[in-house]
Design a protein around this motif. Sequence first.
Motif, PDB file in Angstrom:
ATOM      1  N   ILE A  45       0.841  -1.206   0.000  1.00  0.00           N
ATOM      2  CA  ILE A  45       0.000   0.000   0.000  1.00  0.00           C
ATOM      3  C   ILE A  45       0.873   1.251   0.000  1.00  0.00           C
ATOM      4  CG2 ILE A  45      -1.752   1.303   1.257  1.00  0.00           C
ATOM      5  CD1 ILE A  45      -2.836  -1.335   2.291  1.00  0.00           C
ATOM      6  N   ALA A  46       1.927   1.243   0.820  1.00  0.00           N
ATOM      7  CA  ALA A  46       2.837   2.390   0.866  1.00  0.00           C
ATOM      8  C   ALA A  46       3.448   2.646  -0.505  1.00  0.00           C
ATOM      9  CB  ALA A  46       3.933   2.146   1.899  1.00  0.00           C
ATOM     10  N   ASN A  47       3.857   1.582  -1.182  1.00  0.00           N
ATOM     11  CA  ASN A  47       4.460   1.735  -2.506  1.00  0.00           C
ATOM     12  C   ASN A  47       3.435   2.218  -3.530  1.00  0.00           C
ATOM     13  OD1 ASN A  47       7.072   0.928  -1.748  1.00  0.00           O
ATOM     14  ND2 ASN A  47       6.541  -1.239  -1.940  1.00  0.00           N
ATOM     15  N   ARG A  48       2.189   1.758  -3.374  1.00  0.00           N
ATOM     16  CA  ARG A  48       1.142   2.222  -4.298  1.00  0.00           C
ATOM     17  C   ARG A  48       0.903   3.719  -4.141  1.00  0.00           C
ATOM     18  NH1 ARG A  48      -4.049   2.930  -3.269  1.00  0.00           N
ATOM     19  NH2 ARG A  48      -4.134   1.453  -1.514  1.00  0.00           N
ATOM     20  N   ILE A  49       0.854   4.194  -2.891  1.00  0.00           N
ATOM     21  CA  ILE A  49       0.643   5.617  -2.645  1.00  0.00           C
ATOM     22  C   ILE A  49       1.814   6.431  -3.189  1.00  0.00           C
ATOM     23  CG2 ILE A  49       0.437   7.378  -0.844  1.00  0.00           C
ATOM     24  CD1 ILE A  49      -2.091   5.722  -1.375  1.00  0.00           C
ATOM     25  N   ALA A  50       3.024   5.939  -2.953  1.00  0.00           N
ATOM     26  CA  ALA A  50       4.202   6.635  -3.472  1.00  0.00           C
ATOM     27  C   ALA A  50       4.171   6.711  -4.993  1.00  0.00           C
ATOM     28  CB  ALA A  50       5.476   5.946  -2.996  1.00  0.00           C
ATOM     29  N   THR A  51       3.720   5.641  -5.624  1.00  0.00           N
ATOM     30  CA  THR A  51       3.609   5.635  -7.084  1.00  0.00           C
ATOM     31  C   THR A  51       2.571   6.644  -7.557  1.00  0.00           C
ATOM     32  OG1 THR A  51       4.293   3.322  -7.227  1.00  0.00           O
ATOM     33  CG2 THR A  51       3.057   4.215  -9.089  1.00  0.00           C
ATOM     34  N   GLN A  52       1.428   6.698  -6.882  1.00  0.00           N
ATOM     35  CA  GLN A  52       0.392   7.668  -7.241  1.00  0.00           C
ATOM     36  C   GLN A  52       0.922   9.089  -7.123  1.00  0.00           C
ATOM     37  OE1 GLN A  52      -2.897   5.387  -4.740  1.00  0.00           O
ATOM     38  NE2 GLN A  52      -3.848   7.005  -5.950  1.00  0.00           N
ATOM     39  N   ILE A  53       1.726   9.331  -6.095  1.00  0.00           N
ATOM     40  CA  ILE A  53       2.289  10.668  -5.904  1.00  0.00           C
ATOM     41  C   ILE A  53       3.248  10.998  -7.035  1.00  0.00           C
ATOM     42  CG2 ILE A  53       3.834  12.022  -4.420  1.00  0.00           C
ATOM     43  CD1 ILE A  53       2.520  10.548  -2.022  1.00  0.00           C
ATOM     44  N   ARG A  54       4.079  10.050  -7.407  1.00  0.00           N
ATOM     45  CA  ARG A  54       5.026  10.279  -8.505  1.00  0.00           C
ATOM     46  C   ARG A  54       4.286  10.516  -9.824  1.00  0.00           C
ATOM     47  NH1 ARG A  54       7.599   5.421  -6.214  1.00  0.00           N
ATOM     48  NH2 ARG A  54       8.994   6.157  -4.557  1.00  0.00           N
ATOM     49  N   GLU A  55       3.156   9.853  -9.989  1.00  0.00           N
ATOM     50  CA  GLU A  55       2.372  10.061 -11.209  1.00  0.00           C
ATOM     51  C   GLU A  55       1.811  11.479 -11.293  1.00  0.00           C
ATOM     52  OE1 GLU A  55      -0.463   6.897 -10.950  1.00  0.00           O
ATOM     53  OE2 GLU A  55       0.881   5.418 -11.884  1.00  0.00           O
ATOM     54  N   LEU A  56       1.742  12.153 -10.144  1.00  0.00           N
ATOM     55  CA  LEU A  56       1.347  13.560 -10.119  1.00  0.00           C
ATOM     56  C   LEU A  56       2.522  14.476 -10.422  1.00  0.00           C
ATOM     57  CD1 LEU A  56      -0.887  13.524  -6.897  1.00  0.00           C
ATOM     58  CD2 LEU A  56      -1.692  13.693  -9.258  1.00  0.00           C
ATOM     59  N   GLY A  57       3.705  13.865 -10.612  1.00  0.00           N
ATOM     60  CA  GLY A  57       4.903  14.652 -10.884  1.00  0.00           C
ATOM     61  C   GLY A  57       5.605  15.137  -9.635  1.00  0.00           C
ATOM     62  N   ILE A  58       5.301  14.519  -8.501  1.00  0.00           N
ATOM     63  CA  ILE A  58       5.847  14.931  -7.212  1.00  0.00           C
ATOM     64  C   ILE A  58       6.751  13.828  -6.668  1.00  0.00           C
ATOM     65  CG2 ILE A  58       5.278  15.678  -4.868  1.00  0.00           C
ATOM     66  CD1 ILE A  58       4.392  17.618  -7.074  1.00  0.00           C
ATOM     67  N   LYS A  59       7.858  14.219  -6.084  1.00  0.00           N
ATOM     68  CA  LYS A  59       8.809  13.257  -5.530  1.00  0.00           C
ATOM     69  C   LYS A  59       8.219  12.586  -4.291  1.00  0.00           C
ATOM     70  CE  LYS A  59      13.713  12.908  -4.298  1.00  0.00           C
ATOM     71  NZ  LYS A  59      14.978  13.694  -4.154  1.00  0.00           N
ATOM     72  N   SER A  60       8.483  11.295  -4.138  1.00  0.00           N
ATOM     73  CA  SER A  60       7.973  10.553  -2.992  1.00  0.00           C
ATOM     74  C   SER A  60       8.950   9.448  -2.609  1.00  0.00           C
ATOM     75  CB  SER A  60       6.602   9.950  -3.299  1.00  0.00           C
ATOM     76  OG  SER A  60       6.072   9.305  -2.158  1.00  0.00           O
TER      77      SER A  60
END
Length: 257
Positions: A45-60
Amino acid sequence: MIKNGFPEGAALIFGGNGGIGQGVALEFARTGVPVAVAYRSKADIANRIATQIRELGIKSSTHQVDVTDTAQVQATLDAAIETHGRVHTIVWAAGPFVNQRHISEMSHEDWRRAIDIEVMGFFNAAKAALPHLRAAGGGSFVALGSAGHLRWPDRDGLSVAPKAANESLLKGIAREEGRYNIRANSVLVGVIEAGMFPQLLEQGQFDQKWIDETMQMLALKRWGKPEDIGRAAVFLASENAAYITGQQLNVSGGFGI
């Protein structure tokens, strides 16, 4: 340099993979703030959220941590700083799954676990972060508390009472650390359609009578959403709330008024 209400650096969110913590993490990202997601378990779940954040163009980034272990908490903070350059915001969204029990039914083990994770965990995070925030010229703590601080919810003491200790500590941080431009506030969380609430419903720990009675106590006739909490947390951490510290923002749909 302040951009979108925040300086350069990241928000470190303890419990960022939880049902509500996910919403908080995504709202910081939508504001343009890099996010360090700290989690104890459920790495997927943590990795999924981090991926979603990166897809917004934001570092995670993601960081596994047991918040009751002071060395792990310090290592998590250090890793987040190394990755993002600075951590300007600490969000406390961590906590154990809490069964609904009257005080008379709580076991010593229930109580100890709640205190260890909620209270000792938050203290560990604050203790680790304060020197960094001071050295960086300031920062912000935002803790997720409970609307139950304002009206006691029967059987929810394992959540409300430990969070009340954190509320007191937040006021102390606000008072003592304000001279270093460090602020500390909380979001009082009502009934949110995420996290523990759906699980407790599924387990039958809340019956229809409870649902009906609770809905009657809400001015806004709906359950809250994770983004409702996330937007409040972002506001309190941002420059938009630069002169707000030691305060509680009640995000509960008008519970109990």
